[in-house]
Scaffold this active site. Structure first.
Site, mmCIF file in Angstrom:
data_model
loop_
_atom_site.group_PDB
_atom_site.id
_atom_site.type_symbol
_atom_site.label_atom_id
_atom_site.label_comp_id
_atom_site.label_asym_id
_atom_site.label_seq_id
_atom_site.Cartn_x
_atom_site.Cartn_y
_atom_site.Cartn_z
ATOM 1 N N TYR A 16 0.822 -1.217 0.000
ATOM 2 C CA TYR A 16 0.000 0.000 0.000
ATOM 3 C C TYR A 16 0.859 1.271 0.000
ATOM 4 O O TYR A 16 0.666 2.158 -0.827
ATOM 5 C CB TYR A 16 -0.940 -0.012 1.220
ATOM 6 C CG TYR A 16 -1.782 1.239 1.279
ATOM 7 C CD1 TYR A 16 -2.886 1.388 0.444
ATOM 8 C CD2 TYR A 16 -1.444 2.284 2.131
ATOM 9 C CE1 TYR A 16 -3.639 2.554 0.465
ATOM 10 C CE2 TYR A 16 -2.200 3.445 2.156
ATOM 11 C CZ TYR A 16 -3.292 3.581 1.321
ATOM 12 O OH TYR A 16 -4.032 4.734 1.333
ATOM 13 N N SER A 40 4.092 -13.560 -5.113
ATOM 14 C CA SER A 40 3.404 -12.371 -4.614
ATOM 15 C C SER A 40 2.001 -12.278 -5.201
ATOM 16 O O SER A 40 1.792 -12.591 -6.378
ATOM 17 C CB SER A 40 4.190 -11.119 -5.027
ATOM 18 O OG SER A 40 3.398 -9.977 -4.816
ATOM 19 N N LYS A 131 8.094 -3.083 16.646
ATOM 20 C CA LYS A 131 8.858 -2.180 15.777
ATOM 21 C C LYS A 131 10.080 -1.637 16.514
ATOM 22 O O LYS A 131 11.143 -1.448 15.930
ATOM 23 C CB LYS A 131 7.959 -1.048 15.278
ATOM 24 C CG LYS A 131 6.860 -1.508 14.326
ATOM 25 C CD LYS A 131 6.159 -0.337 13.655
ATOM 26 C CE LYS A 131 5.203 -0.817 12.557
ATOM 27 N NZ LYS A 131 4.670 0.266 11.749
ATOM 28 N N ASN A 151 3.265 9.470 10.495
ATOM 29 C CA ASN A 151 1.937 9.735 11.067
ATOM 30 C C ASN A 151 0.834 9.099 10.220
ATOM 31 O O ASN A 151 1.086 8.080 9.605
ATOM 32 C CB ASN A 151 1.775 11.221 11.362
ATOM 33 C CG ASN A 151 2.673 11.601 12.538
ATOM 34 O OD1 ASN A 151 2.689 10.894 13.549
ATOM 35 N ND2 ASN A 151 3.459 12.659 12.409
#
Ligand code: NAP
Ligand code: EMF
Length: 316
Positions: A16, A40, A131, A151
């Protein structure tokens, strides 16, 4: 010209946000490589990226030999792998150590600034902790890095909050709707990411994308959308306590998005801390070269040239 441009390898380049980075890398003249799984499910996107000039390298994330040989061809590595693959990035770190030539690594962050925000609900904290483990492994290995805090993906969250493809007269508001959040357009996230990945100023820094024009509350966003569409919406408030209860009762991973909504739109975690110390705010540092699409401009895009409706399936 291309000789002195860094060569960039992307993981998750068909995804994305990754595809915007691949397009930006090619646009900025970088020889661009995409490491993609042999089977994929994004073959159409990969064909498109290839037609723009990307070099597709087929390999699994646990194929150490393939990883090392792909890394030896490039200078900069960007990972835009999805959340379930976050810990697979340890394989990339191991291969970077062996390859020995990588000048910069950007792990798959691209959201809330995980080393700066505090007190989020446990499911989101567990998400951020994964993360953070990757960041600590990068530092431990002495790999030069840039950590990008992009963000909220703008079009993704305009879709989520305003549901512009539906004829609905109702909009859900989380909490009071007054906390401010940062929404950045995906194309800009692509360009700024490539910019920071190759900028010496951003080496071993946290870079936060927080332009002044892109901080908005849910109530302000709805008012702006009403002004632009000439429509009026009734607001259905979901109280904070309901989000907290859902985050405690929904099964994993469905408890994650509701916890993210709570942190970003009720608590305001993308706007409530000062950017200081060594951290960089991208709209200030690159103000003479680049400009973020404002939220007004983003809503104009939705009105006049809407981006394809994305599948909002990050946790399904
Ligand atoms: P995505 O589209 O879901 O996936 C990225 C790529 O991962 C895929 O295109 C795929 O590439 C690759 N991949 C490797 N192994 C896979 C596997 N086993 N299953 C499925 N895909 C696999 O990722 P994304 O949503 O763009 O997320 C990228 C980053 O952005 C994450 O860190 C995420 O947390 C963050 N994010 C942030 C926001 C925000 O608002 N700030 C919103 C969404 C996501 P190939 O098919 O080519 O192998
Ligand atoms: O699906 C999401 O939210 C649902 C409303 C998650 C994928 C979005 C996300 C946002 C973040 O910060 C705004 C993932 C990671 C983040 O840090």
């Amino acid at each position: 010209m291309a000789e002195n441009k860094s060569k960039i390898l992307l993981f998750g380049g068909s995804g994305y946000i990754g595809r915007h980075m691949v397009r930006a890398s090619i646009k900025l003249g970088h020889p661009t490589y995409v490491y993609s799984r042999p089977h994929s499910d994004h073959s159409q996107v990969l064909n498109e990226l290839q037609s723009f000039g990307a070099i597709i390298v087929k390999g699994q994330l646990d194929d150490h030999v393939k990883l090392v040989s792909a890394l030896r061809e490039v200078d900069v590595v960007i990972s835009a792998l999805a959340y379930p693959q976050v810990l697979d990035q340890i394989n990339i770190i191991e291969a970077i150590k062996v390859a020995g030539n990588i000048k910069r690594f950007l792990p798959s962050d691209f959201g809330c600034e995980e080393d700066r925000i505090i007190s989020v609900l446990p499911p989101f904290q567990a998400f951020l902790d994964k993360k953070k483990r990757v960041r600590r492994a990068i530092e431990e290995a002495n790999i030069p890095y840039t950590y990008v805090s992009a963000n909220c993906f703008g079009a993704y969250f305009v879709n989520y909050l305003l549901r512009p493809y539906e004829q609905n007269q109702e909009i859900t508001v989380y909490g009071t709707g007054e906390a401010k959040a940062v929404l950045n357009y995906e194309e800009d996230i692509g360009i700024y990411t490539i910019k920071v990945a190759t900028d010496p100023k951003a080496c071993n820094r946290v870079v936060i994308f927080r332009p002044r024009t892109n901080m908005i509350s849910q109530l302000e966003l709805i008012a702006l959308w009403e002004k632009k569409t000439g429509r009026s919406f009734s607001k259905i408030h979901v109280p904070e306590q309901e989000l907290v209860t859902l985050s405690n009762t929904l099964p994993d991973p469905l408890n994650i998005p509701v916890s993210i909504i709570h942190s970003v739109f009720v608590k305001g975690v993308t706007t409530d801390f000062e950017i200081g110390g060594d951290d960089i705010e991208a709209s200030v540092v690159y103000r003479d070269q680049l400009k973020f699409t404002t939220i007004e401009e983003l809503l104009d895009i939705f009105l006049h040239d809407p981006p394809p409706k994305p599948a909002l399936a990050a946790f399904e």
